[in-house]
Structures are given as C-alpha cells and as structure tokens.
Design a protein around this motif. Structure first.
Motif, PDB file in Angstrom:
ATOM      1  N   GLN A  21       0.723  -1.334  -0.256  1.00  0.00           N
ATOM      2  CA  GLN A  21       0.063   0.124   0.065  1.00  0.00           C
ATOM      3  C   GLN A  21       0.793   1.299  -0.121  1.00  0.00           C
ATOM      4  O   GLN A  21       0.429   2.254  -0.650  1.00  0.00           O
ATOM      5  CB  GLN A  21      -0.862   0.095   1.220  1.00  0.00           C
ATOM      6  CG  GLN A  21      -2.162  -0.936   1.258  1.00  0.00           C
ATOM      7  CD  GLN A  21      -3.146  -0.612   2.154  1.00  0.00           C
ATOM      8  OE1 GLN A  21      -3.042  -0.193   3.134  1.00  0.00           O
ATOM      9  NE2 GLN A  21      -4.316  -1.426   1.811  1.00  0.00           N
ATOM     10  N   SER A  24       2.061   1.681  -3.583  1.00  0.00           N
ATOM     11  CA  SER A  24       1.060   1.449  -4.733  1.00  0.00           C
ATOM     12  C   SER A  24       0.988   2.973  -5.492  1.00  0.00           C
ATOM     13  O   SER A  24       0.948   4.069  -4.979  1.00  0.00           O
ATOM     14  CB  SER A  24      -0.257   0.977  -4.269  1.00  0.00           C
ATOM     15  OG  SER A  24      -1.202   2.013  -3.677  1.00  0.00           O
ATOM     16  N   PRO A  25       0.502   2.765  -6.699  1.00  0.00           N
ATOM     17  CA  PRO A  25       0.336   3.850  -7.664  1.00  0.00           C
ATOM     18  C   PRO A  25      -0.913   4.895  -7.119  1.00  0.00           C
ATOM     19  O   PRO A  25      -0.682   6.257  -6.710  1.00  0.00           O
ATOM     20  CB  PRO A  25      -0.147   3.539  -8.990  1.00  0.00           C
ATOM     21  CG  PRO A  25       0.535   2.183  -8.899  1.00  0.00           C
ATOM     22  CD  PRO A  25       0.510   1.739  -7.598  1.00  0.00           C
ATOM     23  N   GLU A  26      -1.882   4.136  -6.545  1.00  0.00           N
ATOM     24  CA  GLU A  26      -2.933   4.917  -5.885  1.00  0.00           C
ATOM     25  C   GLU A  26      -2.509   5.723  -4.688  1.00  0.00           C
ATOM     26  O   GLU A  26      -2.698   6.787  -4.547  1.00  0.00           O
ATOM     27  CB  GLU A  26      -4.122   4.115  -5.564  1.00  0.00           C
ATOM     28  CG  GLU A  26      -4.793   3.430  -6.618  1.00  0.00           C
ATOM     29  CD  GLU A  26      -4.248   1.936  -7.096  1.00  0.00           C
ATOM     30  OE1 GLU A  26      -2.850   1.890  -6.517  1.00  0.00           O
ATOM     31  OE2 GLU A  26      -4.598   1.501  -8.110  1.00  0.00           O
TER      32      GLU A  26
ATOM     33  N   THR B   4      -3.626  -5.114  -2.757  1.00  0.00           N
ATOM     34  CA  THR B   4      -3.086  -3.686  -3.747  1.00  0.00           C
ATOM     35  C   THR B   4      -2.338  -4.517  -4.699  1.00  0.00           C
ATOM     36  O   THR B   4      -1.557  -5.242  -4.537  1.00  0.00           O
ATOM     37  CB  THR B   4      -2.280  -2.950  -2.884  1.00  0.00           C
ATOM     38  OG1 THR B   4      -3.209  -2.678  -1.648  1.00  0.00           O
ATOM     39  CG2 THR B   4      -1.686  -1.933  -3.695  1.00  0.00           C
ATOM     40  N   VAL B   6       0.677  -4.168  -7.786  1.00  0.00           N
ATOM     41  CA  VAL B   6       1.697  -3.378  -7.957  1.00  0.00           C
ATOM     42  C   VAL B   6       2.378  -3.721  -9.255  1.00  0.00           C
ATOM     43  O   VAL B   6       2.845  -4.929  -9.292  1.00  0.00           O
ATOM     44  CB  VAL B   6       3.001  -3.413  -6.630  1.00  0.00           C
ATOM     45  CG1 VAL B   6       4.049  -2.321  -6.832  1.00  0.00           C
ATOM     46  CG2 VAL B   6       2.285  -2.871  -5.460  1.00  0.00           C
TER      47      VAL B   6
END
Lengths: 476, 476, 476, 476
Positions: A21, A24-26, B4, B6
């Motif tokens: 997390q 992560s890109p988000e 998540t 990646v």
C-alpha cells in the motif's frame, strides 16, 4: 492490442499488504493530494490568498483516484505531474494547487514520505523479529551444541547463544535504522534549482515567511529534519544511505538462515514446517530449508539494489538531472519490498523453527572426547599414572579414534571405550564418563551473553508497541 | 481485504509489448504446456506408452490459461508446479504429462527458452540500432566538430566519426551477444540431481534412448547446445553470462547518451523532440535530454542486476538449492525489461536527434586558432619573417587571446585579428583566414573510419531481416 | 621522512611470480620501450626517416630500467609519459621515440598487451585445472555418494559426477575465455582524439601508409584484432568484458570449494593436507577448509572488481577522459592477481583433496531406505502380500524410522530391521538387504556424464602444452 | 629467483603517509604487541600470575619489528599468528603473551583498532574539507551563476550556493561518520567460538573477572563500545557499515568534481592549477580537470569495495570461518587508501579551484532574457501597451531569438535589441536593460542558504582542532 500486464514479483509474492500500500500508484496520488492540501493550508497561514472553500473542495475529492483517467491525460500532456494536477483540479473544480511549486517540490517530498513510512514499518517488523529471537534464545539457553568454525566442530556453545549472536548483530543494524529514521531530512519546498525563488515571489521576497511555510508543512508531514541548500533534487546519497541500512539489516537474518540450512544438513535443526505440512512424502526425513533459501536470495537482491543506489550517488550534474528517475522508480519500492519480504520470511522461520536436541547431543558426544584429551591426562596422573605413560597412550588412542571416524569405521568416537580398555591409563569407563559429562558443561559465558541480549531487546520493545505480538502473513 | 496490485515498473513504463509477452505469467504457463507436449511426443518416439489421443487432448486445451484457478490450486498444494500439472490435466481429462520429470526439468528449460527468445529479440533491436547509427554516422560524416578530451577541446574530428566510435563499441558488444546466442546450452531433462535416473527408469535403463529423447526435445525447442553433467539446476554462472552481455551491450548507447547530454549543454546537438513537442514554453532555448538521462538510468539498473546475477554464481551447494529462485524471478525478466527499454529509448534518440552545425562551427572557430599556432609560425617564416621574431610575437598573442577568452573579455578567440594587426608577423587577415580554413580540414582518417563502420554494419544486417526498418514504440 | 611501503597484498600473498611479472612496474617500462622500438621499425618501413643506428642504440639500453630515476623526472615534469621518454632518450643518446604518438598511443596498447598476456596465462592454468579435475572425476567415477539438494539428501550420484558437474561449468567459462582471447582487439595508433591525424601528418596524409604502419605494429605485438573508430581511449566496456569473463571463470571453482566445505562438515571429503600437515593438534579430527575458504574469498573480491569495471563502462564523455585512469590502475592488475591466486589455490586443492568413502557409504545407507519404500512395496506384493496391507505397514515404519533418526533415537535408519521384523510384510532381512544393495546402483547416467566431460577435456588439452603437468606454487 | 615486488597502487600514488602508516605491516605487528602487553597488564590486575619483569621485557623490545624474520618463521609453522608470538617471545626471552587467547582475540581487535584510527583520520580530513568548502562558498556567495538542470540553463543561483549544496551533502555524510565512530564496537576477548571459555578458565570461571579484564583492555585501547555475543569473529556487517559510510562520504566530493568538469567545459570554472603549471603548451586555453577525474575514479573504486564488503555480510556460517580473510585483507586498507586519496585530492581542488566570473556573466546574459519574457510583458502593459499586442510581439521575438541562438546565427541572445527595436512593445533599450539588471538579482534564498551552511560548519570545527589549517600533501 491489449497490453500484457506484468506484476512486480517482489511485491506480489513476498511483500506484505501494508508495504504494497505504501508504494502503490494509488497511494502515491493520494499522498500528493494531501501534500498539496497541506501546502495550501500553510500558504494561507503566511498570507497567500487561498479560499477555505477551495481547500475544502479539494479535501472532499482527494480519495477519488482514477489512474486510467490520469494516464489518459499524461498521454496528451506528456508530463506526468501536469496530468495529476489537471485531474485533481477538475475533480475539485478549483485551480489553486501547486502554487509556486515545481514538480520536484511535489514528487521529492512525497517519495521521501513513502520512504520514511516504509522505514518505520521495517523498524516495527525488526522489533518483532528481535522479540521472537530473544524468546528463542532464551528457550534454548541451556541447549548445548557443538560450535563450528570453518564448518567443523570447534568447542561447545549453546543454541541460545548462537541465536543471541545473530540477534546482537541484528540489534546493531536496528540501531542504525533508528538513527536513520530519527535524522531523515526532507528536501522541502525549494523550487526549480533550490533557491526557493518561486515561493519567495509569492510572499514578496520575505525569507521568514518562506521558512515558516516550509517548517509548517514539514512538521505536518512528520519529518524529523529538513535540508537547507539543495538543488532541483535532494542528494541521492540519501537514497544510498537508506538502501545501505536496509542491506545491513538483512545481514543477521541472512547469516542465521544460512546457518539453519547448514544445521538442516546435519539434522540438528530445521526451519520447521507449518502444521500439516510434510517435507516430502517420498522421503519423510527431508527437511528442505525453502524459507531460509528464500531469505538468502532476498539478501542477494538487496545487494543489487545497493549497487543501483550507489550508482546514483556522487553523480549529480550541477543542480541535478533526471537520470536518477528510472532508477529510483525501481530501487526505492523494490528495496523495501525485498526487505519486507525478507522480514516476513524471517518471522515465519523464527515462529516455526525446530531444534533437534538428540541430534545435537549425538554431535556433542561424537566430538567432545577429542576436546578433553588433556583433561583425561590430568585425571590419569591424579590417579597415580606416570605422565609420560599416560600421554603416550592417550595420544595413540586419540589419533586412532579420529582415523576410525574419518574412515567411517566407527559411527561415533570410540575414544572413551578405547581409553577405558587400556590398563596403562588406569581410568574406568565410569570415571571417563564423568569427565565427559563435566566437559559437556564447558559453554563459558554463553548463558550470560544470552541474558544480556534479552535485556537489550527488552529495553527496545516499549518503543514498538504491538511488535512483540505481531504475526507475519502466510508465505507461499 | 482486496490485495493492492503493484505493476512491474520496468515492464510497464519502458519495455515493449513483445518483451512483456515473453515474460508474462500467461506465456510461461503456455510454454510449460508446450514443453510437456513436446516431451510426450519424444517419449512416444522412444517407446514409452502414451496415447495419441491424450496428446491431442492436451494440445486442444493448452491455450486456456487461467492464472486465478492455478493460484487457487497452489494455495492448497503449496507447490507451484503441482498446481499447474493438476490444472492442465483436469482441462485435458488425462494424466500423462510430467512423466519421469522433476519440477526443474520443466522450469529450468522453460526459463531458458524465455531467455533465449529474449536474447534474440534484443539482438534484433541492436541490429536496428546499428542500422540507424550507421545512417546517422554517414549523414554527419563531413560535419566537423571540436573533439573533446577531459571535456575540453582537443583536436578536430567529425560528428559522424564520433557516432561511429560509439557504433563500433556497440558492434563489439553485438558480437558477444551473437556468440552467446549461438552457444547457449539448455539444461535438458536431467532429473532431480542431474543423473537422468527417472527418465532412464522409464526406458528400462537404456542411455541411448534417453539421449535420443533429450536430443529430440531440445531440437524441437530450438536450443543450439545442451549441457551434459548438471545437478538439480544448470550452473548459475550461465545466468551471469547473460546479464553480463546485456550490461556490456548497454555501454555504447550509454556513452553516446552521456555525450549527447554534454553536447546539449553546449547547444551543439540535442536528442531532438517529437514533432509538435517544445522544450519548455517559458524557456524556448531549453533542450532537456530526458531520453538520454533515462537511458543512462537504465544502464545503472542493469549494473544492479549484474550484482544480483554475480551473487548467484559460484554459490552452488552440492547439486543445488533454491536460494537462487527469488533472485532469478527478479533478475531474468527485469534485466531484459531494462535492456529492452534502453534499446527502445536509444532507437527513439537515434531517430530524433538533432545536430546544430552552426554551434559546432562556432566552437571550431573559437578553439581552432590555438591549435594552429605552429602552422602560423611556419607560414610567417615562409613569407620571410625571422623565426624567433615570429615565434615570440605569436606566443605573446596566443597567451593574451586565451586569457581574454577565459576572462570573458572576448566571446570568440581574437587571435587571428591580433596576428593580422601585428606587423612583426607579416601575414594578412586573408592569409591567416586561409590557414584557418585549411585547419578546419584536419580531421585525419575520420571519413575512412566512418566508412569502415558502415561496411561492418552492412555485413551484419542481412542476418536480421526487418531490423533496418524497425520502428520503436512511442516512449512516455 | 621515509615513505612507508605498502605491498599489494593480492600480488604478494596469492598470485604467482609470472603474473606478478606481467604487471610489475619494471615490466611495463620495458614493454613500453619495446613498443617504441617496434613503432620506429614500422615507421622506417613506411618511409619515415629514422636511422638504424638510433634503433640499435635504443635496443641496447632498453633493459636498463631505473624506476627511481624515472620517478625523479616525473616530479619535475609532472607528466609520467614525458618522464619515461626523457629517461629512455638519455640512455640511448637519441631523440627518435614517440614520433607522432600521444601518450595513449603508448599506454593503451601496452596495457592491452599486459591484459592479453595475462589472459593467456589464465587460460593455461584453467587448462591445467581442467586436466586435474578430469583426472579426479575419473578416479571417483564409481564412488557412490548421496546427492543433496537444499543441502539434504535427495538421490544417489557419484562423486566423480559431482566433480564433472563443476568441471563442465568450468569448461563453459573456459570457452568464453578462449573466445575473448581470440577476438581481443587492440586500440592501435589512433592519436589524441582517434583520427590518426598525427601519424597521417608524418606520412603526408597517406591513409594507406598509416594503415600499413599500424598493421605491422599490431602483428608484431601479437594482437588478433584491432579497433577502427576509437577516441582518445578504447571503449572501457572492453575492460568490463575482461573482468566479466574472469568473474565467470571463478564460479565453478567457487561452487566446488563451497561444496567441499560442506562435505568437510560431514566428513565425507576434505581439501586435504600437505604431507606432514595436521589439522589441529588438539583436535585430530579437524579438517579446516582454509584453501577452499580463501578461494571463495577471492571470488568475492573479483565481484568487487566487476563493479569497478562496470562503473567505467558507458561513462565515456566525448572522446574520453581519464576518470578511468585510477580505476584501471587498480582493477586490471588486481583482477588478474585475484584470478591467478584463485587458480593456484584451486590447483592445490585439486592436488590434495581427499574423499572419505566410508563416510559416504554411511550416509548412503542412512538415507537409502527411505528412497526405496516403493520398491519394498512392490517386492512384498510380488511375494504374495496384499498391496494395501503392505502399504500401510511400510508407511508406518518409514515415518517411525524417520522420526527416530530426527530425534536422534537411532544413529542410522532402522527401517530395514523394522520391516524385516514385521510379519505383515513378509520379507526377510536378506531379501530387504538385496533390495538395498540394488538401490545403491541407482546412479543413472553418472558414469556416462563423467566420460563425456573427460573427452571434452581431452579435446582441449592439446592446445595447452604443458598444462597437464603444471605444478602450482606452494601456497601460504 | 628474486621475487617481483608489486606495490599497492592506492597507497603509493594516492594515500597520505599517515594512512599508509596505519595499515603498514610493521604498524600492525607493533599494535599486536601493544595489545598483548595491554592484555598482560589487565590479566595481572585480575589476579593471573604474570611477572612485572616479563611485561617490562616485552615493552622494551616491542619496537624491534623484523618482517623478514617473522615471515621465515611462518614458512616453518604455517601459521601466521604463531610466527609472530614466537618472534616476540624470543626477543623478550619470556613466554607470557597470548595467554588464554585465540588468534582472533588478537587479530580482530587489532584490525578494529586500525579501522577506528583510520576512521578518525578520515573525519579530521572531512572537517578540513568542510572548512575549506565553507570558505569557498562564502567567497562566492554573491557570484551569480546560471543554474542548470538536465545540464541546460534553468534559473539563476550563485556559485556559493552551488558549493554550499554539495557542502551540505558532505555535512550529512560527516554526521554518519561521527555516529559510526561514536558507536563503533570492539569484538573483545571472546575466545575460539565466542563463549570466553579460555579466559574464564584462567580465572577459575569467574565471569566478573573476565568482564573486568575485557573492560580494562577495551578502555585502554580506546573503543567506545563492545560487542557481547559474538562467534569466532565479529559480524562482518560491521565492516560493511564502515565501507558504506566511506562510500557515502565520497558522494558529495564526487558530485562537486563532476560539476567542475562540466563547468570547465564551459570555461566558467576550473579545478585550477598549481603555481607555474600550464594546461597545455600547445593549447593555452586547455583546463584539464585531472584531479576531478581522479576523484571520480576513486569513488568508482570505493563502490567496488562496497560490493566486496557486502559480499561478506550475511554470509557467516555457524560461529564463523575465514572465507572473509582475504577479502578483508584487501578491502579494509584499500577502502581507506581510496578514501584518503580522494579527500587529499578534494582538498587540493578546494585550494586551487578557480572561478571565471566573466564567463559566468556571459552565460547569465545569454540565457536571462528568455527567463524574463513575462516580466517584459508586464512592463509593456504598465507603459500603456495593449496586453495582447505586446504578448504576440514578445513571443514572436523570443522564438526567433532562441532559434537564432540554436542555429548559431547569434553568439548571444539578441532578444533585448529585438524588443527594443519593435515599436509595438514600446520599451526602450534602457528600460529593457533595467529589467535585465533586476533579473540578475533573482537568486532567491541562495545567500541565506550559504550562511546556514557556514554556521553548521562553524559548529562542527571545534571538535577537530587543526582541521581548518590542514594542508593536503602534493599530489602527483
């Protein structure tokens, strides 16, 4: 043509969800938005006109992260930060973010935030590993073991002491990690070439206001320190320092894992199995050290990351360029994924590892007699045998017994029975066995060293609430 | 909790679709199934009873790759290969694959297939790069340039020669790559510890049959060579060799990119822009070398991969273990993704790079006079001036002109006008200008060297049909 | 104050005298003088006026190398090549050397000569190592050994096969080394920026004459190939290639050494001792693997050299600079000293290593029963026992026997006696022993693989006369 | 045959005499003897019978170091520590040293002493470098410079700020170095496998006495801390930590050197020359950056040492082996020689470096106009011109001026004269020149950043008396 998706194998197979997390890109988009909001608040505080409504509007939409929409924008603008600004502004129906900022004011600080957060997660898991290692060392504090140097038997020690040895190495690395976290400096808002020109322009050139703005922001973000004179970027030797500390951190687990692999070969210990798991149905004696091997492999990977990070340091041209960009996109997340996977694996090993005391005792008995030859000599003399006579007889038997072992003529050393059978020496099987028994206690200060290690861990743990009971995830 | 995701950043942002496909999880499953089918065919050929219906059944379902289903099986079996066997067998409603194979008989050969295929893709793109470099070198064969050593002007050369210099380095690396591809040996079907015991059991211990079976398989798969005595695994120094060749391959593009970054600083050349792209709206003179910087960054990453690969070599315990597993999962695909991204970037640079002849000429004129001081001396003497008189006068002016340049008093060397104005030397502005003009031709064998490089590329290209017209993908 | 002398530890403690001589400061001066003389001869051949007397004069004094005198000159001129020119010219009372050369025309070619000579020495010693390894593999071709994967017993193999496995890896690296030597290109006489301007000036701009001059020189020096378009320097990726091949070459010896260290821990083999040497007077069973450990250490050093060499490649600015100078002063000699020391150590190990067949047999017997459980089952069925009955009984005993071993309740597996004692199975001790005996032959194609390795070595050796009988020096 | 001597090139050519002395073979023997004497004293203090006469006798001969004699002994004993014990005892005519010690009790602590001493020397020189850098940054605090990102002009900064930027990076690394020195732990007297068994035996098993003995010794030697639970050796990750800090320390000097090499290419600055030195007699404008290049090369070497050190960490088998031995013989001295040479070179550069303000100003003027286009627009509007009219006109000229520069049609930007000549804009040459002049002051907080850096250095210097006036040695 649909695009083939390739996952990050370190993240997917080895790292834990919290570490995924962080990188992560988000999460990165979200963190950037939070930084923009924090900057707007700080800018308001020093008198730059930004309406509270705008800030609220941004706050309300910040969680709506749509990577596809952003990527579509990037394909048009060919500028990743511009794409993310546009997306956020359109969502909020305001145009107030990124005022007086350059791209690096945003990206450097956000990447540093991710780094700091990841370092803290690593510290927590290291504390968890130390807690377990302390428990294990304590549990095996009196389990006598034949210590090996050059991979061959040397003297006695205890298994607890052996674990404490690796534990103390890990404590030393943990101390480095804590020092790094406590002093990790943010780049801050420094503008395109580091002179803070653009922020200064916004506040009519008042350096005090810019200093206040930056301080407020960094405090809000939770950085312990800030850099002063930087260029477009913070010095890449700081990234090197981070990866270097992670690499050092992996050393003690890696040595312990290697030693467990060796012990498995001798059946004195193993990394253990999950309940229900069997080594091999065909070969029930098989104790494959898969997790230990994996841990050693992850250490090798970290050393490669270290080479990448060292390739960036000392290579700054003028106020900076972006030849580091692709490298940092790889090395920062991946070094943390590898470290996280390594620590998760380590925790599983510490949870499941098994000692085989009977096999240890067998080794002790096999090798101990040789270590005690001088003791036997003194005992014989004490019982009235001539020193030279006894010396000659004992040496004769020691060499023969060693040769018999090496040639496989005996499965265990028969030195004791040889000595007992030789009238020149005048010691009974019982007397010799007593010597041997006493010899088995020769573990020096092993117990005290274990206790000292445990105390050190106890002093550390209060700083990491929850670490002691942390449960690693299931590993593949 | 949703997991998540990646992505692999090297694959996603830099590598091309064909390279992603080679290393995609789906492609690997498919290749494994094809290998199983090929093994069944070869086993049939040497008399092992496998029904043609079974083979057909497997053939028909081999493309139905469902990664989620396989992963669900792995969570139960805790054995990745077993999960993939079960999936394939259930799809085909047969149980004939993997007969007499161990996991490594499958995975090693498939990973080697991926490696070989990736090497061939790299060779093709390198050929494409050489073709373009040859074109560029030819196009600039007569463009005179001030060569620099120690980053300061040294003598004249041509821009074509400078490009041919990097081109010849790339040719040398290409030759290594071709040698590697031509001699790359497969592990083959060697069983759990390399003795081929299990295949031998299937054919009643007949070594000739096993040899035939293996040969047929490797031929089918397209390997140029095979190993004989291996353990559970092929020697990891072979992976090291692969990564080492890739790292060498990146050197010439990397040096060229670094030189372009330097030239952009002097405005003599740039990596160019896509049509419509502008450097910076605020600063129209800005020619950022983003692609060149990226290329240099990708080279740094490869050096890290090299450290990983070298960390595996020379570390085989007995017949092998799997401490290499996690490392190879990372280093094999990633080194190829980095190389592929580097070559794609390089091709874009070669396509778009721009020379600025006027700026080059300005540099030539600025520095040339100093290189010609002895020529001026000889010319003056030829016109009847005393050697010592002329020598003293010329030296005086040369030092003064250099100082003026360094102190910024002159934008260009005024040595020529100084000399023309000094009656002691007796040469007119025109005579001096003629010398200067002649001096501008002093590029030695530059032209011949360019031609030789171009010939070498021409000899190579027929082996790579289509390379000359290969178009790189759009880069971010 | 007298200057403290610090010797090169790799050269002094580990490398052999011939390798030290190649890289000694004196030898370098001598080689430079020989190159100057060769250039003068070639220059004469193409018509540049150099008197034969001058050449003779230089010839006569070339061996008078006085490093102190040269260093005294360097302190004045602050230019190392100039100092060596002056010294040579004063000795010869002529001023004809270095005509039309730049420093790099001299130093690059001489360093390449040293490199090539060192590579040839390494190839010779590798051939010697292969010859010995072949001998050892043949000698142990029938010595059955428990192969290990994951460091735990897996199947049977032979010790000869295990050695052939590492041998074949070394053969592969040797092939790389031979390819490198056969294609190693010299920089040649290319002038200050690579355009050959200065040599061209000497021959009135005739490229054919310069080509002839260079060809004659390189032929005289013994280079197999030459570069065309270079800058001030040859591409540093060529140095990288050299160090990379050396690093690969070290892999097989390093894996073998690591395996011997593991075997010493199990007392199945050792690196042996020199006649008269004892392991440890206190512990006569001790078989320290000092040489193997050293070999592994030298491999670690080489990997560091590889990082240095990779740090140079891809970092050429324009026509070159000298940031590589200090690195090459270290990495070229030291990588060869480390490789040479590694090979000398390897040869000593191959000479002195000892196998302990009895200990191997003990291991085989300990683990074999588990591998044969299905054989026992089939045998029981063949003798009329119900399959399910036999299966249940055998499984019961296998698990109990494995547990007894692991818990140290038994020193050897008692599976056979358990089975013999169980009436449900109906097999006598003799019948079971026969199965076991047969099981001991299950070494698959080990013998054939050894033979194939030996043949490959035999094909290689004629190219290296004397290698088969080469005796390594005494190691510390 | 006489043995060819090969000197350590890093020590001989680059390092300073004090660093050579720390690592010289003689100094090591002397330090070992001092440690033995210190141990005897401490042993006496806790009641182990050692006569004061013996200690005095050893004291009196400790300086008589004869390496040849020791080496002759080693060839007989084949044990280096034994040879040194015998030599020392024969000199003193006593046999009291090394009581209850193993070799590693001696060698580990002595090597750690050398390491600590070398770290302190490095810290002193780093302080010296910071002092000089602070002086230089102050001296150039107001010298305006065109900052570059991507190697092309970006905004203005000052040269002092640029130097402070690298200075602050060095300060950060210095802080790491200081932390390392302040916490560097000694292995202490721990015996063959780390349990202190042999020292305990000497004091009848009293752990308090052993603790007192060790504490006294380590205090005497000046270690700030000690390890508790170790094996035969201290964890090699400690060596890694040392080399890692040295590598980080090299980063800022390396980036500064690289930037100076770039600036030399633009003639805006140079590393300077020793008095009397000229760049090149043929090319008086040439400012070769030999020292900067060397510095960058030494950094590359350190990165190789880092790979070696990381190759040792995490590779401990059980209580340790000596596969690290050869690596540490190389990496410990050599990493310090490289660092020392790098700092000496850096100090020379800081002493001699030259700025060329005129060339800087020329760059500023060339690029500044483009940065000010929006300023011109606002000024025109303020003077009554319509915004759209002015905007169109200015953009037109900016693009044309940039193109002229790029195409070499103009040596300097003619944007100002273009604007002045265009009646649509309505600004005179003087008005525009005033804008330009004002633009030249846009260096933001550069001055404050320099001052902050200088203060930080001032706070540090009192801890390093003499550093401020330290003079580097002459470099080759």
């Amino acid at each position: 043509m649909p695009r083939t998706a390739v996952p990050n194998v370190l993240a997917e197979r080895y790292a834990s969800e919290p570490m995924r997390q962080i990188w992560s890109p988000e999460a990165k988009v979200l963190r950037e938005r939070e930084l923009w909001i924090a900057v707007m608040r700080a800018q308001r505080d020093v008198g730059i006109p930004i309406s509270p409504e705008a800030i609220t509007a941004y706050e309300q939409v910040k969680d709506r992260v749509d990577l596809d929409s952003i990527m579509a924008r990037e394909r048009v603008t060919r500028h990743d930060v511009k794409a993310r600004i546009d997306e956020f502004c359109e969502l909020a129906s305001h145009q107030q973010v990124h005022k007086g900022l350059t791209s690096r004011d945003l990206t450097e600080n956000v990447e540093q935030l991710q780094t700091l957060e990841a370092l803290r997660l690593v510290a927590h898991k290291t504390a968890a590993a130390l807690a377990r290692l302390s428990l294990r060392a304590g549990g095996y504090a009196d389990l006598v073991l034949t210590a090996r140097t050059h991979n061959v038997p040397a003297q006695l020690t205890t298994y607890g002491k052996r674990l404490a040895m690796f534990g103390e190495e890990l404590l030393g690395a943990m101390e480095q990690l804590r020092h790094l976290i406590a002093t990790y400096p943010a780049r801050g808002l420094k503008g395109a070439v580091g002179t803070q020109l653009d922020q200064l322009s916004l506040v009519d050139g008042d350096p005090a206001k810019v200093a206040k703005l930056e301080e407020r922001l960094l405090h809000h973000l939770g950085f312990p320190a800030a850099l002063g004179a930087v260029g477009q970027v913070y010095p890449r030797s700081l990234d090197f320092r981070v990866v270097s500390v992670l690499t050092e951190l992996a050393s003690a687990p890696s040595s312990l894992a290697k030693t467990l692999r060796l012990m498995a070969g001798h059946e004195t210990a193993s990394e253990g199995f999950a309940p229900g798991q069997v080594g091999s149905s065909a070969m029930p004696h098989k104790m494959n050290s898969r997790s230990c091997e994996r841990l050693n492999g992850l250490h090798v990977i970290l050393k490669g990351h270290l080479t990448m990070a060292s390739g960036l340091s000392g290579d700054q041209w003028n106020e900076g360029d972006v030849s580091c960009s692709v490298v940092r996109r790889v090395v920062l997340p991946d070094a943390f994924f590898a470290t996280d996977g390594l620590l998760e694996t380590f925790l599983v090993i510490l949870e499941q590892m098994e000692a085989h005391p009977a096999a240890m005792e067998r080794e002790n008995l096999r090798y101990l007699p040789f270590l005690l030859s001088t003791t036997f000599l003194m005992e014989a003399v004490r019982h009235g045998v001539g020193r030279e006579t006894a010396h000659e007889a004992i040496k004769e038997h020691a060499v023969a017994a060693a040769k018999a072992l090496r040639d496989g003529l005996a499965a265990e050393s028969n030195l004791i029975s040889r000595l007992a059978a030789d009238p020149r020496i005048g010691l009974s099987q019982d007397q010799l066995a007593e010597c041997l028994q006493l010899g088995l206690t020769k573990t020096g200060a092993a117990r005290e060293q274990v206790a000292a290690f445990q105390s050190a861990v106890q002093r550390l743990l209060p700083s990491y609430p929850g670490a002691e009971t942390y449960q690693p995830g299931t590993i593949l």
